[in-house]
Design a protein around this motif. Sequence first.
Motif, PDB file in Angstrom:
ATOM      1  N   PRO B   8       0.814  -1.222   0.000  1.00 47.11           N
ATOM      2  CA  PRO B   8       0.000   0.000   0.000  1.00 47.11           C
ATOM      3  C   PRO B   8       0.848   1.272   0.000  1.00 47.11           C
ATOM      4  CG  PRO B   8      -0.906  -1.582   1.534  1.00 47.11           C
ATOM      5  CD  PRO B   8       0.374  -2.169   1.027  1.00 47.11           C
ATOM      6  N   TRP B   9       1.917   1.289   0.810  1.00 46.99           N
ATOM      7  CA  TRP B   9       2.772   2.475   0.834  1.00 46.99           C
ATOM      8  C   TRP B   9       3.433   2.704  -0.524  1.00 46.99           C
ATOM      9  CZ3 TRP B   9       2.750   6.494   3.757  1.00 46.99           C
ATOM     10  CH2 TRP B   9       2.335   6.410   5.096  1.00 46.99           C
ATOM     11  N   VAL B  11       2.327   1.801  -3.473  1.00 44.93           N
ATOM     12  CA  VAL B  11       1.308   2.307  -4.399  1.00 44.93           C
ATOM     13  C   VAL B  11       1.073   3.787  -4.152  1.00 44.93           C
ATOM     14  CG1 VAL B  11      -1.160   2.224  -4.935  1.00 44.93           C
ATOM     15  CG2 VAL B  11       0.145   0.105  -4.742  1.00 44.93           C
ATOM     16  N   PHE B  12       0.952   4.134  -2.857  1.00 46.50           N
ATOM     17  CA  PHE B  12       0.684   5.535  -2.529  1.00 46.50           C
ATOM     18  C   PHE B  12       1.825   6.435  -3.001  1.00 46.50           C
ATOM     19  CE2 PHE B  12       1.261   9.093   0.431  1.00 46.50           C
ATOM     20  CZ  PHE B  12       0.108   9.790   0.131  1.00 46.50           C
ATOM     21  N   GLY B  15       1.832   6.707  -6.805  1.00 44.28           N
ATOM     22  CA  GLY B  15       0.715   7.563  -7.207  1.00 44.28           C
ATOM     23  C   GLY B  15       1.021   9.018  -6.925  1.00 44.28           C
ATOM     24  N   TYR B  18       3.419  10.373  -9.473  1.00 41.99           N
ATOM     25  CA  TYR B  18       2.815  10.666 -10.779  1.00 41.99           C
ATOM     26  C   TYR B  18       1.993  11.954 -10.730  1.00 41.99           C
ATOM     27  CZ  TYR B  18      -0.310  10.475 -14.774  1.00 41.99           C
ATOM     28  OH  TYR B  18      -1.019  10.810 -15.897  1.00 41.99           O
ATOM     29  N   PHE B  19       1.280  12.161  -9.606  1.00 41.08           N
ATOM     30  CA  PHE B  19       0.395  13.327  -9.564  1.00 41.08           C
ATOM     31  C   PHE B  19       1.103  14.605  -9.148  1.00 41.08           C
ATOM     32  CE2 PHE B  19      -2.774  10.000  -9.665  1.00 41.08           C
ATOM     33  CZ  PHE B  19      -3.622  10.525 -10.626  1.00 41.08           C
ATOM     34  N   LEU B  20       2.186  14.477  -8.370  1.00 37.14           N
ATOM     35  CA  LEU B  20       2.850  15.692  -7.907  1.00 37.14           C
ATOM     36  C   LEU B  20       3.938  16.171  -8.869  1.00 37.14           C
ATOM     37  CD1 LEU B  20       3.017  15.132  -4.052  1.00 37.14           C
ATOM     38  CD2 LEU B  20       1.421  16.505  -5.392  1.00 37.14           C
ATOM     39  N   LEU B  21       4.618  15.220  -9.550  1.00 37.71           N
ATOM     40  CA  LEU B  21       5.707  15.619 -10.450  1.00 37.71           C
ATOM     41  C   LEU B  21       5.291  16.668 -11.486  1.00 37.71           C
ATOM     42  CD1 LEU B  21       8.056  12.601 -11.248  1.00 37.71           C
ATOM     43  CD2 LEU B  21       8.697  14.908 -10.541  1.00 37.71           C
ATOM     44  N   PRO B  22       4.157  16.463 -12.196  1.00 34.68           N
ATOM     45  CA  PRO B  22       3.785  17.491 -13.166  1.00 34.68           C
ATOM     46  C   PRO B  22       3.550  18.864 -12.525  1.00 34.68           C
ATOM     47  CG  PRO B  22       2.558  15.488 -13.589  1.00 34.68           C
ATOM     48  CD  PRO B  22       3.273  15.292 -12.284  1.00 34.68           C
TER      49      PRO B  22
END
Lengths: 315, 263
Positions: B8-9, B11-12, B15, B18-22
């Motif tokens: 779970p960690w 995956v988190f 995720g 992926y969402f913060l890099l941009p």
Amino acid sequence: MSSSGDILNGNRFGPGLPPGSGLAVSGPRRDWLGAIASAGTLGIAPFLIFALLFLLLPTLGLVSGAFFDTHGHFTFANFGQLTQPTIVSAYLISIEVSAASALLGAAAGLIIALAIGRGGLPSWIRSTALTFSGVASNFAGIPLAFAFIATLGRLGLVTVLLRTYFDFNIYRYGFNLLSFWGLTITYLYFQIPLMVLIVMPAVDGLKREWSEAAETLGASTMQFWRYIGLPVLWPTILGTLALLFANAFGAIATAYALTGSSLNIVPILLYAQIRGDVLHNENLGAALALGMIVITGGANILYIVLRMRAERWLR
Amino acid sequence: MRRSRFLPWLVFILGAAYFLLPLIATFDFSLKLKRNVYSFAAYANVLGDPLFRQTFGYSALIAVCTIIVGAVLIVPAAYFVRLKFPALRPFVEFITLLPLVVPPIILVFGYIRMFGSSSWLPFTASRQGTNVLLTFGYVTLAMPYMYRAVDTGLRTIDVQTLTEAATIMGASTPRILLRVIFPNILVAVLSGAFLTFAIVIGEFVMASLLNRPAFGPYMQNVGANKAYEPAALAIIAFAVTWAAMGMIQLLARFAPKAASHDE
């Protein structure tokens, strides 16, 4: 049940109070009740007229245009013209990008939902991830394209970091943001959060008792997911796949800002057609639009049907 | 049974990356307008551009009009469907879901053909008419979200009892809607309103094809002609979306959880 029939008969007070009890329904009062009933019609009519004028008629008008030639004669010829190579390849690329972003988005979204819903992570992670999903699923369109140009474009941060520190030039290995994979990775930014938001209630609906019962009976974790977890989640997953597909298929702003008109997908082709009649046949544009509606409509009908099946388990 | 929390960690973290890099990359890029030094020059350029203020103002105004028109159409419709025409409910819900089936580009194509300058309702013949048509188009786009929000709000209050009580006290139907029902579902209407705002403010395809000077086409134009300003615009747009969603979260705390008029 107090339906419109009761209201017209003068009983607005539900089954507990018979008509005329306490308040006598006199002549003028009856007129007044009739006025309320017509007020109901008046209240709902503007909405229905609006939907007719700005949703149903424009769509039907456009769709019917697909069946006429430029001189107004009925014809199926426009659909024959849909087979020209530009249009076929536009549909193919659109379907590929939508399918890839829907499949990957659904898989990643499901895994994230399982991790934050059942992974035993701190509760702040769950609430933060859900709030962020609400924002990211609405952060589409033009700005999303800008964000990915700044990330994976030729001068983007990730591209430059990989080149500087790992001597790995992704563009030399065939990656291009203005291509199928570039568009798919960009679309995932709103597809994954949408999947998380929709599948989360279903993941929460997997009752703890089920996994406990399975464990008591000696099932392994794999067996639990194979025989219980996934079959319960399946309709939700398939339904959301259809919704994600339609979502990507109709999207244009991100692709347009990312690639200009260099990537030939259906919405961009239709945009160019509306702008400048690039296909030299306005009714062929209508046929193109009808093809889009058939695809997004089919995907959405699938979503609604599967959603109804999925809701059985959420009670 | 204790399960490993490693997966779970992982995956988190993946995720989150992926969402913060941009977002990080965009912010980083937006600060690089001046050579070798981080600066907010790109933001200064954007905010100082009169076109930015005009188009953002225009889109904000259209968004407010959209919310008002949407609420005026949808609140009475959802109220009367609940109170008097429950049989119409599936039909009305189907209509409100249709804008998710028909992509915006097809709606606007339909508008252009149906409301052209030589048609019986020539909206696109004048600038004002086109503004009205764009607003109506946005009302249609927002319909699924607005209807759902209002209907959820109505579910949490006891529409029947409130209406009966107000009627006994002599209130007319418009008065009941305005003074009894509307204040009770204000929180729900507002959360629908913020979602509508988030959708409308950066909308591109309708505004572009109707040739209106909205924020979406402006952003597209900046993106085609500048390097660093688009990144600044993306950060601004993200902040606006975040603010709208934050307001919805905040409002959710004030929303009643269930009907409290049963006793």
